[in-house]
Design a protein around this motif. Sequence first.
Motif, PDB file in Angstrom:
ATOM      1  N   ALA A 108      -0.951   0.025 -44.443  1.00  0.00           N
ATOM      2  CA  ALA A 108      -0.054   0.860 -43.643  1.00  0.00           C
ATOM      3  C   ALA A 108      -0.251   2.336 -43.959  1.00  0.00           C
ATOM      4  CB  ALA A 108       1.399   0.455 -43.893  1.00  0.00           C
ATOM      5  N   ALA A 109      -0.348   2.664 -45.243  1.00  0.00           N
ATOM      6  CA  ALA A 109      -0.515   4.067 -45.637  1.00  0.00           C
ATOM      7  C   ALA A 109      -1.815   4.647 -45.103  1.00  0.00           C
ATOM      8  CB  ALA A 109      -0.475   4.181 -47.162  1.00  0.00           C
ATOM      9  N   THR A 110      -2.892   3.861 -45.176  1.00  0.00           N
ATOM     10  CA  THR A 110      -4.192   4.346 -44.699  1.00  0.00           C
ATOM     11  C   THR A 110      -4.196   4.499 -43.187  1.00  0.00           C
ATOM     12  OG1 THR A 110      -5.297   3.245 -46.545  1.00  0.00           O
ATOM     13  CG2 THR A 110      -6.667   3.896 -44.682  1.00  0.00           C
ATOM     14  N   LEU A 111      -3.660   3.513 -42.482  1.00  0.00           N
ATOM     15  CA  LEU A 111      -3.629   3.585 -41.023  1.00  0.00           C
ATOM     16  C   LEU A 111      -2.829   4.799 -40.570  1.00  0.00           C
ATOM     17  CD1 LEU A 111      -4.397   2.149 -38.355  1.00  0.00           C
ATOM     18  CD2 LEU A 111      -2.204   0.948 -38.508  1.00  0.00           C
ATOM     19  N   ALA A 167      -8.148 -10.533 -39.293  1.00  0.00           N
ATOM     20  CA  ALA A 167      -8.006 -11.950 -39.624  1.00  0.00           C
ATOM     21  C   ALA A 167      -9.338 -12.527 -40.054  1.00  0.00           C
ATOM     22  CB  ALA A 167      -7.450 -12.722 -38.436  1.00  0.00           C
ATOM     23  N   ASP A 168      -9.278 -13.679 -40.728  1.00  0.00           N
ATOM     24  CA  ASP A 168     -10.487 -14.342 -41.208  1.00  0.00           C
ATOM     25  C   ASP A 168     -11.174 -15.166 -40.133  1.00  0.00           C
ATOM     26  OD1 ASP A 168      -9.507 -13.296 -43.545  1.00  0.00           O
ATOM     27  OD2 ASP A 168      -9.700 -15.120 -44.718  1.00  0.00           O
ATOM     28  N   VAL A 169     -10.482 -15.411 -39.007  1.00  0.00           N
ATOM     29  CA  VAL A 169     -11.038 -16.237 -37.932  1.00  0.00           C
ATOM     30  C   VAL A 169     -10.985 -15.462 -36.617  1.00  0.00           C
ATOM     31  CG1 VAL A 169     -10.421 -18.405 -39.039  1.00  0.00           C
ATOM     32  CG2 VAL A 169      -8.766 -17.289 -37.523  1.00  0.00           C
ATOM     33  N   PRO A 170     -11.899 -15.765 -35.667  1.00  0.00           N
ATOM     34  CA  PRO A 170     -11.912 -15.049 -34.382  1.00  0.00           C
ATOM     35  C   PRO A 170     -10.642 -15.308 -33.573  1.00  0.00           C
ATOM     36  CG  PRO A 170     -13.979 -16.225 -34.754  1.00  0.00           C
ATOM     37  CD  PRO A 170     -13.014 -16.723 -35.790  1.00  0.00           C
ATOM     38  N   PHE A 171     -10.232 -14.285 -32.811  1.00  0.00           N
ATOM     39  CA  PHE A 171      -9.040 -14.395 -31.984  1.00  0.00           C
ATOM     40  C   PHE A 171      -9.305 -14.074 -30.519  1.00  0.00           C
ATOM     41  CE2 PHE A 171      -6.421 -15.025 -35.627  1.00  0.00           C
ATOM     42  CZ  PHE A 171      -5.236 -15.554 -35.141  1.00  0.00           C
ATOM     43  N   GLY A 172     -10.513 -14.299 -30.060  1.00  0.00           N
ATOM     44  CA  GLY A 172     -10.780 -14.131 -28.643  1.00  0.00           C
ATOM     45  C   GLY A 172     -11.032 -12.698 -28.245  1.00  0.00           C
ATOM     46  N   PRO A 173     -10.716 -12.334 -26.988  1.00  0.00           N
ATOM     47  CA  PRO A 173     -11.080 -11.022 -26.432  1.00  0.00           C
ATOM     48  C   PRO A 173     -10.186  -9.880 -26.907  1.00  0.00           C
ATOM     49  CG  PRO A 173      -9.885 -12.283 -24.785  1.00  0.00           C
ATOM     50  CD  PRO A 173     -10.052 -13.188 -25.978  1.00  0.00           C
ATOM     51  N   VAL A 174     -10.265  -9.558 -28.190  1.00  0.00           N
ATOM     52  CA  VAL A 174      -9.569  -8.399 -28.756  1.00  0.00           C
ATOM     53  C   VAL A 174     -10.515  -7.752 -29.759  1.00  0.00           C
ATOM     54  CG1 VAL A 174      -7.215  -9.303 -28.494  1.00  0.00           C
ATOM     55  CG2 VAL A 174      -8.526  -9.828 -30.565  1.00  0.00           C
ATOM     56  N   ASP A 175     -10.259  -6.507 -30.099  1.00  0.00           N
ATOM     57  CA  ASP A 175     -10.980  -5.889 -31.205  1.00  0.00           C
ATOM     58  C   ASP A 175     -10.541  -6.567 -32.501  1.00  0.00           C
ATOM     59  OD1 ASP A 175     -12.415  -4.027 -29.699  1.00  0.00           O
ATOM     60  OD2 ASP A 175     -10.742  -2.631 -29.690  1.00  0.00           O
ATOM     61  N   GLN A 176     -11.487  -6.741 -33.416  1.00  0.00           N
ATOM     62  CA  GLN A 176     -11.144  -7.502 -34.613  1.00  0.00           C
ATOM     63  C   GLN A 176     -11.827  -6.947 -35.853  1.00  0.00           C
ATOM     64  OE1 GLN A 176     -10.939 -11.632 -33.996  1.00  0.00           O
ATOM     65  NE2 GLN A 176     -10.489 -12.123 -36.121  1.00  0.00           N
ATOM     66  N   ILE A 177     -11.115  -7.073 -36.966  1.00  0.00           N
ATOM     67  CA  ILE A 177     -11.658  -6.772 -38.291  1.00  0.00           C
ATOM     68  C   ILE A 177     -11.688  -8.079 -39.067  1.00  0.00           C
ATOM     69  CG2 ILE A 177     -11.386  -5.428 -40.407  1.00  0.00           C
ATOM     70  CD1 ILE A 177      -9.603  -3.524 -38.691  1.00  0.00           C
ATOM     71  N   MET A 178     -12.880  -8.428 -39.574  1.00  0.00           N
ATOM     72  CA  MET A 178     -13.042  -9.685 -40.289  1.00  0.00           C
ATOM     73  C   MET A 178     -13.683  -9.425 -41.650  1.00  0.00           C
ATOM     74  SD  MET A 178     -14.295 -12.271 -37.241  1.00  0.00           S
ATOM     75  CE  MET A 178     -14.064 -13.730 -38.272  1.00  0.00           C
ATOM     76  N   ALA A 230      -8.130  -2.801 -48.664  1.00  0.00           N
ATOM     77  CA  ALA A 230      -7.139  -2.494 -47.627  1.00  0.00           C
ATOM     78  C   ALA A 230      -7.418  -1.143 -46.977  1.00  0.00           C
ATOM     79  CB  ALA A 230      -5.732  -2.508 -48.223  1.00  0.00           C
ATOM     80  N   GLU A 231      -7.910  -0.174 -47.771  1.00  0.00           N
ATOM     81  CA  GLU A 231      -8.203   1.151 -47.212  1.00  0.00           C
ATOM     82  C   GLU A 231      -9.277   1.068 -46.133  1.00  0.00           C
ATOM     83  OE1 GLU A 231      -8.377   0.270 -50.354  1.00  0.00           O
ATOM     84  OE2 GLU A 231      -7.334   1.708 -51.666  1.00  0.00           O
ATOM     85  N   GLU A 232     -10.316   0.265 -46.380  1.00  0.00           N
ATOM     86  CA  GLU A 232     -11.384   0.120 -45.398  1.00  0.00           C
ATOM     87  C   GLU A 232     -10.874  -0.568 -44.139  1.00  0.00           C
ATOM     88  OE1 GLU A 232     -14.518   1.251 -45.270  1.00  0.00           O
ATOM     89  OE2 GLU A 232     -13.999   2.376 -47.074  1.00  0.00           O
ATOM     90  N   VAL A 233      -9.998  -1.544 -44.313  1.00  0.00           N
ATOM     91  CA  VAL A 233      -9.417  -2.223 -43.156  1.00  0.00           C
ATOM     92  C   VAL A 233      -8.596  -1.237 -42.331  1.00  0.00           C
ATOM     93  CG1 VAL A 233      -7.859  -4.064 -42.403  1.00  0.00           C
ATOM     94  CG2 VAL A 233      -9.394  -4.445 -44.355  1.00  0.00           C
ATOM     95  N   GLY A 234      -7.804  -0.405 -43.000  1.00  0.00           N
ATOM     96  CA  GLY A 234      -7.001   0.593 -42.291  1.00  0.00           C
ATOM     97  C   GLY A 234      -7.857   1.592 -41.541  1.00  0.00           C
ATOM     98  N   ARG A 235      -8.921   2.065 -42.186  1.00  0.00           N
ATOM     99  CA  ARG A 235      -9.811   3.028 -41.517  1.00  0.00           C
ATOM    100  C   ARG A 235     -10.513   2.389 -40.317  1.00  0.00           C
ATOM    101  NH1 ARG A 235     -10.337   5.391 -46.851  1.00  0.00           N
ATOM    102  NH2 ARG A 235     -11.893   3.865 -47.489  1.00  0.00           N
TER     103      ARG A 235
END
Length: 330
Positions: free
Chosen positions: A81-84, A148-159, A294-299
Amino acid sequence: MQERVTMADVARAAGVSSATVSYVLSGKRPVAPETRAAVEAAIAELGFTVNSTARSLRTGRSSLVALIVPDIANPFFAQLAATLQEELRGLGIHVVVCNTRARRDEERALLAEAVQQRFAGVVITPFRLLPRDFEAVTRAGIPVVVSADVPFGPVDQIMPETRTATRQALERVTAARRRRIAMIAGPRDATGGDPRLELLRTLALQFGTSLPRELVVRGEHTREAGAAGFAELMDRRYRPDAVFCGNDVIAVGALDKARELGVDIPGDVALVGHDDAVFASLVRPQLTTVRYPAEEVGRAAARLLGERFDGRGVHRTVRVRAEFVARASA
């Protein structure tokens, strides 16, 4: 009444174009250090702030992004949250943190609220949602980033990319001649199962051991579940000599129970967490873990949203590499 300072005023004071001021604020393009310094000095001197209200009126959307997470008490999500928030500040976007307690009804309600309030975007770590649950949000034209660790269809995703780090954790454990591997995993009804469990089970075979069903216990990703899970494992006829945990919060609960039961960590049982939360190096013994930054995920989430705001239409998946962190618990 004093007139509002505009971006053009800042540009004139700094001797640059308005576009350059925008680049400094958004970080979308590189700006020379001396130019950035001049713009930042002009911003400070003039007291300039981004007029998010005007933009909201122009676009029909709020200046808010919803960050929806299963457990805000988990320091991983607090750092995210802080990084985002820091990354989106230059775009005049503010982050609203929403806690679901890993409940499907809360997750669905918060997505519906994002549509109703015309949020600028949603960043979410879903726990019990299904891909179809995002349809109303995407139909409303609201950018969605799923972590998420698994695909979620037609959305942007961070894995996450955790195979190498998990392999290194197993190397460390098995090098100490530990063969009875166990795991305190997440609940059975989590969307997509438990990829961390399945990865550990697959890799364990490559090290001449296994992760038998009787040495897997399940629960929520909480400290209480970690304590209960560790107690259950220690009650097995053949106790494990290494326990992997679904996250560091679970691992701390396991440490609590180990002290209560008189089980030495790592003498009797090696303990491995996941995430490298801020407390992982503060507990005793310090926690060996798989660091998912978490910082990399936020960025990454901020970059994906920024690209959507700029009109990118193709969905993207960003993979963030995890690292093995060896400490005293294993």
